[in-house]
Every structure is written in C-alpha cells, then in structure tokens.
Design an enzyme around this catalytic site. Structure first.
Site, PDB file in Angstrom:
ATOM      1  N   CYS A 219       3.098  -4.995   6.745  1.00 43.43           N
ATOM      2  CA  CYS A 219       2.732  -4.782   5.359  1.00 43.43           C
ATOM      3  C   CYS A 219       3.763  -4.137   4.520  1.00 43.43           C
ATOM      4  O   CYS A 219       5.045  -3.791   5.199  1.00 43.43           O
ATOM      5  CB  CYS A 219       1.664  -3.840   5.312  1.00 43.43           C
ATOM      6  SG  CYS A 219      -0.022  -4.448   5.835  1.00 43.43           S
TER       7      CYS A 219
ATOM      8  N   HIS B 229       0.723  -1.201  -0.056  1.00 38.14           N
ATOM      9  CA  HIS B 229      -0.050  -0.095   0.068  1.00 38.14           C
ATOM     10  C   HIS B 229       1.007   1.250   0.090  1.00 38.14           C
ATOM     11  O   HIS B 229       1.993   1.169   0.120  1.00 38.14           O
ATOM     12  CB  HIS B 229      -0.872   0.194   0.975  1.00 38.14           C
ATOM     13  CG  HIS B 229      -0.507  -0.019   2.573  1.00 38.14           C
ATOM     14  ND1 HIS B 229       0.342   1.332   3.070  1.00 38.14           N
ATOM     15  CD2 HIS B 229      -0.177  -1.021   3.457  1.00 38.14           C
ATOM     16  CE1 HIS B 229       0.737   0.910   4.302  1.00 38.14           C
ATOM     17  NE2 HIS B 229       0.639  -0.369   4.598  1.00 38.14           N
TER      18      HIS B 229
END
Length: 223
Positions: free
Chosen positions: A194, A178
């Site tokens: 992440c 992301h």
C-alpha cells in the site's frame, strides 16, 4: 585438547596402578564429554522456528492524530514542475521516488511524500479509485496474516488504526492509498504494497480525488 602431565619415575607406580589411573582418566574424560553434550542438546532444541517479525509498518494501537502533516523537507506537500500528458486530476505514483503526484495541468502537479512497499512488495499498474473511506476499519488480507499471524483479524477505524484517517481503495486489488499512525515512515519502503501518507496529507488528498480517478503506479526497474 592436549593435557599436560608431570612425569614420575616408573618405579613409583606398579603397572597395575598405572593402568588403573589411565582407565580412570579415560572414564572421567568420557563422563565430562557426555555431560557437555547433554547440556548442549536442550539449547539447540530450544531454538524457535523462524518467523517473520513485526516490522516498522505494523503498529496497531499506536495513536497519531489527523492533524499530523509533513511541513519541511522533500516529503512536504508542495506544487512542483511535472511534465505529463495525463489529464488534470490524474494520480501518478512513483514508488522509487517515494512521491505521489496529482496532475494539475500546465506541467504542474501537487506532490505528496509517501511510504511504499518494501522489497518484494512493490508493483506497478493502472487502476482507478474504486471507493473511499474516512477512518477506515482494518482487516489484514489473508496473505498478510500468513506472513504475520500475530496481527489482529479486525481493527475498528480510529487514531490507533494503521490505516490512518482516510483510505482510497485501488480497483479490485487489496492495495490502498491511506493514512498512517506512523508519520515518521513517510519516505521509507516498509509496507506490504500500500501507499501511505501522513494523516493531514491523506485528508487533503481525499478531498481532491473522487471515486473513479485514474491512478498510475510506476516502479523503476532495477538490474
């Protein structure tokens, strides 16, 4: 503590006076010690229990625009030599190097600088991009909320969202590739697992990588 006393001739005091002075001295010493202990006790009791503090990976509300890209240095998006037997379009992430590669064929790859999981939150595996989202909402998973209960339970997508401008969801895991509202953290190990890119770079990646793309996460083992 050793007290220094001045010596007087014994005749100056009666035995009764000396004993009274000695008792008074002991009483004062005990009173001072008791007062000190009473004052020290609340300070020890006031210490809060240990909590995980907010680290650099969590700044909900901080605004960063989608135009932010890294233009200089090793983490700038660039074409590089990359020997691989993987098919063109495959995404390969090297957590120890802080790079994400999109295989181009002919031993070349498009390389992006990334931020990765901090110690204890790094992982490796083989997954596929299961879905994609523009300006995604952020719902911290239960595991993160247990560690950091001060985080919001939900945050709508937008420039102040820690998920950034785009997100590519990795299989059935809670992990994603992301964007970020903190582009200065690219190249650091600060997330909860992440992989983050500057917003301008994740927008570029988003357009190149369709749902179903193979993603290989490699983490160098340490002894």
């Amino acid at each position: 503590m050793t007290a220094t006393c001045k010596t007087f001739p014994w005749t100056a005091f009666s035995r009764t006076a000396f004993a009274g002075a000695a008792c008074l001295g002991v009483a004062l010493t005990l009173a001072v010690a008791a007062t000190g202990a009473a004052r020290a006790q609340p300070a020890a009791a006031a210490q809060p229990p240990f909590e995980e503090t907010m680290d650099i990976s969590d700044e909900p509300g901080r605004v960063s625009t989608e135009e932010v890209i890294i233009t200089e240095g090793p983490y700038a998006r660039q074409m590089v030599l990359f020997r691989s037997s993987e098919a063109p379009g495959t995404v390969v992430i090297h957590t120890s190097e802080r790079f994400l590669y999109v295989v181009q064929g002919n031993n070349r790859a498009l390389r992006y600088g990334i931020g990765v999981g901090r110690d204890g939150f790094q992982w490796s595996g083989l997954v596929k991009v299961s879905r994609k989202s523009e300006w995604p909402d952020w719902r911290p998973p239960p595991e993160m909320l247990q560690r950091q209960p001060y985080l919001p339970r939900f945050m709508a997508g937008g420039p102040g969202n820690p998920m950034g401008a785009r997100a590519l969801y990795l299989g059935s895991t809670v992990f994603r590739i992301h964007g970020t509202n903190q582009p200065e953290t690219i190249g650091e190990a600060i997330s909860s697992g992440c992989f983050r890119l500057a917003n301008g770079d994740v927008i570029d990646l988003y357009e190149r990588v369709p749902v179903g793309t193979k993603v290989i996460i490699r983490h160098k083992a340490t002894l």
